[in-house]
Design an enzyme around this catalytic site. Sequence first.
Site, short mmCIF file in Angstrom:
data_model
loop_
_atom_site.label_atom_id
_atom_site.label_comp_id
_atom_site.label_asym_id
_atom_site.label_seq_id
_atom_site.Cartn_x
_atom_site.Cartn_y
_atom_site.Cartn_z
N ARG A 264 -3.58 -2.59 -45.29
CA ARG A 264 -3.29 -3.76 -44.45
C ARG A 264 -3.16 -3.35 -42.99
O ARG A 264 -2.52 -2.36 -42.68
CB ARG A 264 -1.99 -4.43 -44.93
N ARG A 279 6.79 -0.38 -44.65
CA ARG A 279 5.61 -1.15 -44.22
C ARG A 279 4.54 -0.18 -43.72
O ARG A 279 4.64 0.37 -42.64
CB ARG A 279 6.02 -2.12 -43.10
N GLU A 351 11.96 -7.16 -50.50
CA GLU A 351 10.87 -7.54 -51.39
C GLU A 351 10.18 -6.31 -52.00
O GLU A 351 9.82 -5.36 -51.30
CB GLU A 351 9.83 -8.35 -50.60
N SER A 354 5.90 -9.77 -55.59
CA SER A 354 5.64 -11.17 -55.28
C SER A 354 4.72 -11.69 -56.37
O SER A 354 3.64 -11.14 -56.58
CB SER A 354 4.97 -11.25 -53.90
N ARG A 392 7.38 1.04 -52.31
CA ARG A 392 8.73 0.51 -52.15
C ARG A 392 9.62 0.86 -53.33
O ARG A 392 10.83 1.01 -53.18
CB ARG A 392 8.68 -1.01 -51.94
#
Length: 428
Positions: A264, A279, A351, A354, A392
């Site tokens: 990303r 991130r 998070e 998802s 994560r």
Amino acid sequence: MLDIQLLRSQLETVTEALAARGMRFDAAAFQAMEGERKSLQTRTQELQARRNALSKQIGMLKGKGEDASAVMSEVAGLGDELKANEQALSALLERINEFVARLPNLPHESVPHGADETANVEVLRWGSPRTIEAPVRDHVDIGAALGGLDFETAVKLAGSRFAVLRGGIARLHRALAQFMLDVHTREHGYTEVYVPYLVNPASMFGTGQLPKFEEDLFAVPFGEGGRFFLIPTSEVPVTNFVRGELLAPDALPMKFVGHTPCFRSEAGSYGRDTRGMIRQHQFDKVELVRIEHPERSWDALEELVGHAEAILRKLELPYRKMVLCTGDMGFSAAKTYDLEVWLPAQNTYREISSCSNCGDFQGRRMQARVRTAAGRNEFVHTLNGSGLAVGRTLVAVLENYQQADGSVRVPAALVPWMGGIELIEPVR
RNA sequence: GGAGGUGUGGCAGAGUGGUUGAAUGCACCGGUCUUGAAAACCGGCAGGGGUUCACGCCCCUCGUGAGUUCGAAUCUCACCGCCUCCGCCA
């Protein structure tokens, strides 16, 4: 992609639903284009019908050996106007299509209304944060002390937002992914898949990344004018398995689990989560994807979230389960549950998964249909969920299992995947 | 990299410029027959869109996109996929 018929017939309802998502929908602009489309299409089809009828006549006349020159000159006169109409129509249809392709999915009725993440609703909290002997260190410090988490080398190799893992932490990272794959295949009935990490633009359109979110993706030029995109999640290649397919009823459900790196650009997230590996431009994720019959998809979503939760429970990581509000959902989702894991160093939940039901939104974009028992063809429903984000999860294990002496305990359930290792100690 | 072939409905497979959106078979749906099933027989059966209260009428689609033509599944060009052979590399 929303059903354009729905836009035509329920414009007001759609506008409201989109407004709940924080989307300003220009209904007037849409109606103007639609009005123009209608008259242009009618006129074009009239001309086409006329041409077809006359051409058929020519065929008949010639077949009988008669003179067709009068009819031929008449149809020739249609040419210019027909061509102009056809071109104008296809240009307009393209504009309308582009417009609709940029509209997000409509929220399911059970989704709470709200503008941003503060309106998300906690539906479950599991486990309680264990007491950690002060001082609590974050994964960056823990990793540095173990010599297994190296951001400086990553900067040298690539840049910021990358990581180099070594020794026990690299092993832990691998073990986590393997563990997740094994649980989902053995206990939850998913079929393991291995997929391309580069995909074509059509696939990105199918799941909704294109045309609207190109700036979030890494593009790779290839061939003459062609290009690939690095996948931002394995949802993209796996969901696109069924693109363009008309499936037999018994082909569903399809349940896939894939482990891939995800890429990303993180454009627009400049100041956020700059420390550590929360991130990154590249991270691994184990992803669950389901292709479902329309009437089954809401049950399937609950199952899917449960499968992701099972990983957190086995690892004994405290988490909470959130329903995202209308304003916080992703583009393609009709409803989304986020799982947030406890991070002691941040003293908060973050998070880690998802899980979404996209309804027929992606099915329509992909033209993926299933023949129903009634003999009708319906777009399939698609679901996806992280099960879990590996990077994560690594962070969560490091922080939740840290010990006063600087070592990190391996969660009991994970020990077999660590080759029996129960404690991660500094790299020599 | 070079040469050749090929791409048609859910599947298989005809069709090489004209009333062809497309033969035939399989699959599927309905019916007859049967105690039931099978077989046999009869009928139906591509998708998308426009218009209509409706019956219907019309348009588009034969890998994708351009082009030739009054008319294209059929001819031309480009691209994509698949197959075969040669070369190269592992």
